[in-house]
Scaffold this motif. Structure first.
Motif, PDB file in Angstrom:
ATOM      1  N   ARG A  51       0.988  -1.094  -0.007  1.00 54.66           N
ATOM      2  CA  ARG A  51       0.047  -0.099  -0.068  1.00 54.66           C
ATOM      3  C   ARG A  51       0.680   1.219   0.130  1.00 54.66           C
ATOM      4  O   ARG A  51       0.215   2.357   0.059  1.00 54.66           O
ATOM      5  CB  ARG A  51      -1.047   0.092   1.460  1.00 54.66           C
ATOM      6  N   ASP A  52       2.291   1.033   0.291  1.00 52.53           N
ATOM      7  CA  ASP A  52       3.086   2.227   0.069  1.00 52.53           C
ATOM      8  C   ASP A  52       2.894   3.103   1.195  1.00 52.53           C
ATOM      9  O   ASP A  52       2.448   4.673   1.080  1.00 52.53           O
ATOM     10  CB  ASP A  52       3.114   3.030  -1.364  1.00 52.53           C
ATOM     11  N   SER A  53       2.533   2.496   2.446  1.00 49.21           N
ATOM     12  CA  SER A  53       2.193   3.372   3.667  1.00 49.21           C
ATOM     13  C   SER A  53       2.892   2.951   4.871  1.00 49.21           C
ATOM     14  O   SER A  53       3.180   1.632   4.826  1.00 49.21           O
ATOM     15  CB  SER A  53       0.583   3.576   3.845  1.00 49.21           C
ATOM     16  N   ILE A  54       2.482   3.718   6.152  1.00 52.45           N
ATOM     17  CA  ILE A  54       3.098   3.043   7.214  1.00 52.45           C
ATOM     18  C   ILE A  54       2.057   2.647   8.136  1.00 52.45           C
ATOM     19  O   ILE A  54       0.975   2.624   7.886  1.00 52.45           O
ATOM     20  CB  ILE A  54       3.749   4.252   8.170  1.00 52.45           C
ATOM     21  N   ILE A  55       2.319   1.375   8.963  1.00 55.82           N
ATOM     22  CA  ILE A  55       1.708   0.771   9.837  1.00 55.82           C
ATOM     23  C   ILE A  55       1.830   1.461  11.214  1.00 55.82           C
ATOM     24  O   ILE A  55       2.591   1.280  11.730  1.00 55.82           O
ATOM     25  CB  ILE A  55       1.934  -0.678   9.791  1.00 55.82           C
ATOM     26  N   VAL A  56       0.927   2.188  11.635  1.00 59.42           N
ATOM     27  CA  VAL A  56       0.974   2.806  12.684  1.00 59.42           C
ATOM     28  C   VAL A  56       0.852   1.988  13.916  1.00 59.42           C
ATOM     29  O   VAL A  56       0.011   1.030  13.997  1.00 59.42           O
ATOM     30  CB  VAL A  56      -0.207   3.975  12.864  1.00 59.42           C
ATOM     31  N   ASP A  57       1.555   2.157  15.122  1.00 62.46           N
ATOM     32  CA  ASP A  57       1.470   1.594  16.391  1.00 62.46           C
ATOM     33  C   ASP A  57       0.505   2.061  16.929  1.00 62.46           C
ATOM     34  O   ASP A  57       0.481   3.176  17.552  1.00 62.46           O
ATOM     35  CB  ASP A  57       2.891   1.552  17.131  1.00 62.46           C
ATOM     36  N   GLU A  58      -1.056   1.479  16.962  1.00 63.48           N
ATOM     37  CA  GLU A  58      -1.919   2.159  17.519  1.00 63.48           C
ATOM     38  C   GLU A  58      -2.042   2.520  18.934  1.00 63.48           C
ATOM     39  O   GLU A  58      -2.444   3.412  19.515  1.00 63.48           O
ATOM     40  CB  GLU A  58      -3.387   1.307  17.098  1.00 63.48           C
ATOM     41  N   LYS A  59      -1.518   1.454  19.577  1.00 63.37           N
ATOM     42  CA  LYS A  59      -1.595   1.582  21.030  1.00 63.37           C
ATOM     43  C   LYS A  59      -0.704   2.788  21.451  1.00 63.37           C
ATOM     44  O   LYS A  59      -0.997   3.474  22.362  1.00 63.37           O
ATOM     45  CB  LYS A  59      -0.870   0.125  21.736  1.00 63.37           C
ATOM     46  N   ARG A  60       0.400   2.938  20.965  1.00 63.53           N
ATOM     47  CA  ARG A  60       1.249   4.158  21.081  1.00 63.53           C
ATOM     48  C   ARG A  60       0.906   5.141  20.831  1.00 63.53           C
ATOM     49  O   ARG A  60       0.975   6.269  21.605  1.00 63.53           O
ATOM     50  CB  ARG A  60       2.734   3.803  21.006  1.00 63.53           C
ATOM     51  N   ILE A  61       0.134   5.453  19.726  1.00 65.38           N
ATOM     52  CA  ILE A  61      -0.078   6.691  19.211  1.00 65.38           C
ATOM     53  C   ILE A  61      -1.546   7.340  19.901  1.00 65.38           C
ATOM     54  O   ILE A  61      -1.713   8.574  20.359  1.00 65.38           O
ATOM     55  CB  ILE A  61      -0.256   6.764  17.673  1.00 65.38           C
ATOM     56  N   MET A 109      -7.439  12.850  -6.202  1.00 60.63           N
ATOM     57  CA  MET A 109      -6.481  11.731  -6.081  1.00 60.63           C
ATOM     58  C   MET A 109      -5.336  11.541  -7.260  1.00 60.63           C
ATOM     59  O   MET A 109      -4.311  11.361  -7.000  1.00 60.63           O
ATOM     60  CB  MET A 109      -7.414  10.137  -6.000  1.00 60.63           C
ATOM     61  N   GLU A 110      -5.728  12.048  -8.389  1.00 58.85           N
ATOM     62  CA  GLU A 110      -4.860  11.948  -9.375  1.00 58.85           C
ATOM     63  C   GLU A 110      -3.830  13.174  -9.267  1.00 58.85           C
ATOM     64  O   GLU A 110      -2.514  12.833  -9.291  1.00 58.85           O
ATOM     65  CB  GLU A 110      -5.399  12.217 -10.716  1.00 58.85           C
ATOM     66  N   LYS A 111      -4.158  14.174  -8.633  1.00 59.38           N
ATOM     67  CA  LYS A 111      -3.485  15.364  -8.417  1.00 59.38           C
ATOM     68  C   LYS A 111      -2.349  14.896  -7.285  1.00 59.38           C
ATOM     69  O   LYS A 111      -1.199  15.224  -7.093  1.00 59.38           O
ATOM     70  CB  LYS A 111      -4.336  16.666  -7.638  1.00 59.38           C
ATOM     71  N   CYS A 112      -2.774  14.186  -6.399  1.00 58.89           N
ATOM     72  CA  CYS A 112      -1.887  13.365  -5.120  1.00 58.89           C
ATOM     73  C   CYS A 112      -1.016  12.561  -5.576  1.00 58.89           C
ATOM     74  O   CYS A 112      -0.328  11.798  -4.808  1.00 58.89           O
ATOM     75  CB  CYS A 112      -2.817  12.848  -4.021  1.00 58.89           C
ATOM     76  N   GLY A 113      -1.275  12.135  -6.909  1.00 64.23           N
ATOM     77  CA  GLY A 113      -0.373  10.915  -7.302  1.00 64.23           C
ATOM     78  C   GLY A 113      -0.925   9.432  -7.259  1.00 64.23           C
ATOM     79  O   GLY A 113      -0.169   8.638  -7.638  1.00 64.23           O
ATOM     80  N   PHE A 114      -2.069   9.306  -6.889  1.00 65.89           N
ATOM     81  CA  PHE A 114      -2.788   8.127  -6.987  1.00 65.89           C
ATOM     82  C   PHE A 114      -3.325   7.538  -8.379  1.00 65.89           C
ATOM     83  O   PHE A 114      -3.762   8.251  -9.189  1.00 65.89           O
ATOM     84  CB  PHE A 114      -4.006   8.041  -6.056  1.00 65.89           C
ATOM     85  N   TYR A 115      -2.936   6.411  -8.715  1.00 69.70           N
ATOM     86  CA  TYR A 115      -3.509   5.805  -9.892  1.00 69.70           C
ATOM     87  C   TYR A 115      -3.589   4.333  -9.776  1.00 69.70           C
ATOM     88  O   TYR A 115      -3.014   3.649  -8.610  1.00 69.70           O
ATOM     89  CB  TYR A 115      -2.547   6.048 -11.205  1.00 69.70           C
ATOM     90  N   GLY A 116      -4.364   3.653 -10.730  1.00 73.25           N
ATOM     91  CA  GLY A 116      -4.410   2.168 -10.853  1.00 73.25           C
ATOM     92  C   GLY A 116      -5.113   1.655  -9.544  1.00 73.25           C
ATOM     93  O   GLY A 116      -5.965   2.368  -9.020  1.00 73.25           O
ATOM     94  N   HIS A 117      -4.845   0.491  -8.928  1.00 69.95           N
ATOM     95  CA  HIS A 117      -5.485  -0.061  -7.952  1.00 69.95           C
ATOM     96  C   HIS A 117      -5.632   0.811  -6.703  1.00 69.95           C
ATOM     97  O   HIS A 117      -6.842   0.712  -6.127  1.00 69.95           O
ATOM     98  CB  HIS A 117      -4.664  -1.379  -7.544  1.00 69.95           C
ATOM     99  N   LYS A 118      -4.936   1.436  -6.181  1.00 66.95           N
ATOM    100  CA  LYS A 118      -4.880   2.216  -4.933  1.00 66.95           C
ATOM    101  C   LYS A 118      -5.796   3.556  -5.320  1.00 66.95           C
ATOM    102  O   LYS A 118      -6.793   3.780  -4.475  1.00 66.95           O
ATOM    103  CB  LYS A 118      -3.542   3.100  -4.697  1.00 66.95           C
ATOM    104  N   LEU A 119      -6.016   4.031  -6.614  1.00 64.68           N
ATOM    105  CA  LEU A 119      -7.146   4.926  -6.834  1.00 64.68           C
ATOM    106  C   LEU A 119      -8.322   4.176  -6.773  1.00 64.68           C
ATOM    107  O   LEU A 119      -9.391   5.090  -5.883  1.00 64.68           O
ATOM    108  CB  LEU A 119      -6.842   5.569  -8.147  1.00 64.68           C
ATOM    109  N   TRP A 120      -8.512   3.182  -7.312  1.00 65.13           N
ATOM    110  CA  TRP A 120      -9.816   2.591  -7.601  1.00 65.13           C
ATOM    111  C   TRP A 120     -10.283   2.136  -5.978  1.00 65.13           C
ATOM    112  O   TRP A 120     -11.576   2.119  -5.675  1.00 65.13           O
ATOM    113  CB  TRP A 120     -10.170   1.563  -8.350  1.00 65.13           C
ATOM    114  N   GLU A 121      -9.325   1.689  -5.302  1.00 67.50           N
ATOM    115  CA  GLU A 121      -9.568   1.014  -4.010  1.00 67.50           C
ATOM    116  C   GLU A 121     -10.144   2.279  -3.010  1.00 67.50           C
ATOM    117  O   GLU A 121     -10.944   2.139  -2.334  1.00 67.50           O
ATOM    118  CB  GLU A 121      -8.191   0.631  -3.398  1.00 67.50           C
ATOM    119  N   ASN A 122      -9.291   3.628  -3.243  1.00 61.35           N
ATOM    120  CA  ASN A 122      -9.897   4.690  -2.332  1.00 61.35           C
ATOM    121  C   ASN A 122     -11.082   5.403  -2.817  1.00 61.35           C
ATOM    122  O   ASN A 122     -11.805   5.673  -1.766  1.00 61.35           O
ATOM    123  CB  ASN A 122      -8.655   5.723  -2.295  1.00 61.35           C
TER     124      ASN A 122
END
Ligand SMILES: Nc1ncnc2c1ncn2[C@@H]1O[C@H](COP(=O)(O)OP(=O)(O)OP(=O)(O)O)[C@@H](O)[C@H]1O
Ligand SMILES: [Mg+2]
Length: 194
Positions: A51-61, A109-122
């Protein structure tokens, strides 16, 4: 007046940060961007490469946000699409869920740089009300306000939120129905691909 803890949530690229920053300056509030907080204070478990994203430590945040809210003597504005999952719900005054017509949101989303699967998923998340449902599951109705930001400027959206905070406008949910709208426009198959 006691301090507000305001969450700004919504699908990626819907305009959360633009609105939250403007609101922060209008209210002279304390601003927290969840992605920045997690990154700057290393409150992360790792990276989701797919997903090209970070996995947040929910407990600590969650613990850190509680601390920040308690220390703060101003209104607090928390910006992030998973805000309802990490801010203790007993501390939350309002959750604003920004919504945007998928046709317009696709451009953002396209301005933000999303395309393909990630765009359609969001886009599917927006069409299927994922952020709203998440908010309702955690906080229940009453403190959750949906704001349709379609074709509005950041200034107009911030004004609408201020109207609700000042009891001049109503806080409501159920203000949009993208499934129905896209269906009527003959666009559902093109937009709901996932
Ligand atoms: N009113 C507007 N009119 C036109 N473009 C806008 C408007 N509001 C935001 N945008 C554009 O949409 C994009 C997303 O805005 P923003 O970063 O505020 O969204 P976000 O919800 O915080 O995104 P993320 O989920 O990635 O943090 C930006 O490129 C921004 O310039
Ligand atoms: Mg943002």
């Amino acid at each position: 007046m006691s301090k507000h803890v305001i969450l700004i949530t919504g699908t990626p690229c819907v305009g959360k940060t633009s609105v939250a920053r403007l609101l922060t300056s209008k209210l002279k509030a304390f601003y927290v961007n969840l992605t920045d907080l997690a990154t700057n204070e290393h409150l992360i478990l790792g990276k989701d490469k797919e997903r090209d994203s970070i996995i947040v430590d929910e407990k600590r945040i969650r613990r850190r946000i509680q601390e920040l809210i308690m220390q703060c003597d101003r209104d607090v504005i928390i910006d992030g699409h998973y805000a309802v999952g990490v801010v203790p719900k007993q501390l939350v005054t309002y959750v604003f869920v920004l919504r945007c017509d998928p046709v317009e949101l696709r451009n953002f989303m396209e301005k933000c740089g999303f395309y393909g699967h990630k765009l359609w998923e969001n886009l599917a998340s927006e069409i299927l009300d994922v952020c709203l449902v998440d908010a309702l599951n955690v906080n229940g109705e009453g403190r959750i306000c949906e704001i349709d930001r379609t074709r509005k400027s950041t200034e107009e959206v911030a004004k609408e939120i201020l109207g609700i905070l000042n009891d001049k406008e109503k806080c409501r949910v159920g203000v949009v129905d993208w499934l129905n709208k896209l269906e009527n426009e003959g666009l559902l198959e093109e937009y709901l691909r996932i």
